[in-house]
Design a protein around this motif. Sequence first.
Motif, PDB file in Angstrom:
ATOM      1  N   CYS A 440     -11.219 -38.447  14.864  1.00 32.04           N
ATOM      2  CA  CYS A 440     -11.516 -37.280  14.014  1.00 32.04           C
ATOM      3  C   CYS A 440     -10.375 -37.147  12.997  1.00 32.04           C
ATOM      4  O   CYS A 440      -9.231 -36.889  13.375  1.00 32.04           O
ATOM      5  N   TRP A 453     -11.560 -30.989  21.238  1.00 29.63           N
ATOM      6  CA  TRP A 453     -12.764 -31.793  21.443  1.00 29.63           C
ATOM      7  C   TRP A 453     -13.609 -31.084  22.509  1.00 29.63           C
ATOM      8  O   TRP A 453     -13.088 -30.632  23.526  1.00 29.63           O
ATOM      9  N   VAL A 470      -6.938 -37.117  24.905  1.00 29.97           N
ATOM     10  CA  VAL A 470      -6.858 -36.714  23.496  1.00 29.97           C
ATOM     11  C   VAL A 470      -5.433 -36.936  22.995  1.00 29.97           C
ATOM     12  O   VAL A 470      -4.470 -36.461  23.606  1.00 29.97           O
ATOM     13  N   THR A 472      -3.090 -36.913  19.259  1.00 27.67           N
ATOM     14  CA  THR A 472      -3.070 -36.472  17.857  1.00 27.67           C
ATOM     15  C   THR A 472      -1.876 -37.098  17.142  1.00 27.67           C
ATOM     16  O   THR A 472      -0.746 -37.034  17.635  1.00 27.67           O
ATOM     17  N   SER A 481      -6.999 -37.144  15.178  1.00 29.16           N
ATOM     18  CA  SER A 481      -7.125 -36.809  16.601  1.00 29.16           C
ATOM     19  C   SER A 481      -8.085 -37.806  17.224  1.00 29.16           C
ATOM     20  O   SER A 481      -9.214 -37.996  16.735  1.00 29.16           O
ATOM     21  N   CYS A 499     -15.671 -32.118  17.274  1.00 31.40           N
ATOM     22  CA  CYS A 499     -14.243 -32.054  16.917  1.00 31.40           C
ATOM     23  C   CYS A 499     -14.043 -30.827  16.035  1.00 31.40           C
ATOM     24  O   CYS A 499     -14.656 -30.720  14.969  1.00 31.40           O
TER      25      CYS A 499
END
Length: 653
Positions: A440, A453, A470, A472, A481, A499
């Motif tokens: 994302c 998410w 997850v 980032t 992300s 997202c």
Amino acid sequence: MRPFQLDLLFLCFFLFSQELGLQKRGCCLVLGYMAKDKFRRMNEGQVYSFSQQPQDQVVVSGQPVTLLCAIPEYDGFVLWIKDGLALGVGRDLSSYPQYLVVGNHLSGEHHLKILRAELQDDAVYECQAIQAAIRSRPARLTVLVPPDDPIILGGPVISLRAGDPLNLTCHADNAKPAASIIWLRKGEVINGATYSKTLLRDGKRESIVSTLFISPGDVENGQSIVCRATNKAIPGGKETSVTIDIQHPPLVNLSVEPQPVLEDNIVTFHCSAKANPAVTQYRWAKRGQIIKEASGELYRTTVDYTYFSEPVSCEVTNALGSTNLSRTVDVYFGPRMTSEPQSLLVDLGSDAVFSCAWIGNPSLTIVWMKRGSGVVLSNEKTLTLKSVRQEDAGKYVCRAVVPRVGAGEREVTLTVNGPPIISSTQTQHALHGEKGQIKCFIRSTPPPDRIAWSWKENVLESGTSGRYTVETVSTEEGVISTLTISNIVRADFQTIYNCTAWNSFGSDTEIIRLKEQGSEMKSGAGLEAESVPMAVIIGVAVGAGVAFLVLMATIVAFCCARSQRNLKGVVSAKNDIRVEIVHKEPTSGREAEDHTTIKQLMPCQCSLDHCSNPLMDFGFSHLSQSSLWDLAKRAFLNYQSGGTHLEPQHSEG
């Protein structure tokens, strides 16, 4: 007593009186009386008279003059009297060497000749015949004296500072009569002079002084002005002259060759000066800094763009002062920036104003554009963007062009504070049984406060939960992300992933689907392997479609009813997560319609996922993910046509 003895007695008495200092006139009277008595006795009854008598005369000093005196048949003594004083007896004037008695004595001529008349000869003269006891009329001898050579004070050259008036004084001395003075310039009389006379001690001669005033505007350098003095003694006059020397600080002319000239070429500065008195120094400077290598009237140098705006000066000095003259050079050069543009950070809806300043020669053109776009936004130094939007963010270029010389540009960045913008691929791929990733990409200024998410009943912002992780990462372009799924199963391809990103200005959401990598290729290969007649295929497809439509309508209705009950609990339990409905530009017609429909079905997505078990229960577990989606959409459209409307459930955060 005999006559010759008497004459001798007269003469002795005359000489004796001179030695005693007696007045000559008195002596002459005695002699005259005695001579007259003698002459009367000798020439009883004879009368004598003058045939020529002295006349008034005017003579110029230094010239000869003769005073006439003639008594016919008279052979006695004759005396010449000057201002009442006897000059001598008879023809003997030895005491006055400049005087002579001339003429024929036997004819009675006794003329007085002055060899070189002088001022002291200016007197009244008489001729006396002593024995005849007669005297001539008095005669006035006037001696004229020319003036001395005139003198102009300060001559022969008079120096004058430019702008000052001129005062000239000329005097002519020792003249009889007093001289007259006139001033001349180029042969013409100059009027306006003043005069004053002075009588000398001898009471006869005079001196004269004349003063002339000339205004500055009537004075020319090198001009000659004449003073001429005249009187009766010298009608042509005497003259003298002076030359006017007008002095001034240097008059400077500064030239540059060649012009115009391209940058990095050589030019020559020529500083020509006229000065009186002469130039003593040349000094060159640029921007107030002395150029030490230049000292004469020429300066050669290689020019750059600074010579266009920073003049070169030449200072010329003489005894009266200095003159400074400066000049720039018409240098052709490409654009050079004088004011750097600054990148901006503005809030959404505010105005953004960029400014950049260039110089160039010849005149330059300024163009503002957005990087990657060919649209000209402005041709001015300033670019103003009104009520900026998030899509206005990016790189902007200020470009300057000098025709046929060069170009330059500067880049600035516009950053817009606003809600996050998610721009990820809506369909991403992974291999069954392998580790898969869904990415994302978020552009956000200020950076996102949260990224979450969500799928099915799960919400994960960071870290690991079961098979899901997850992570980032921040980049120059934005934030990425990544949702990593380990050991992907078939159900992962049937799940919708949401997202969502937040910052202080708002949020954005993107729905992403995971598709099995290579599934389309396998299905295509299978169709090629089967050699089923086209009519059979069409018939089976139509029949199956009708059956599935009825079946799926029933299933979807059942699932949505069940989802209404379950979803409320799920959303309430996670009331800090907001899933927003967004509309993005579709990449293709059909896929966009499908995706929009799916986003509208978001309130039921969890219910649809819950419907996976009923599908299996009904024996449809063998259907592919795409087939299930198609059936679900058709069933939903049929459900909507029946008049039933499902209100989406939102969290209240």
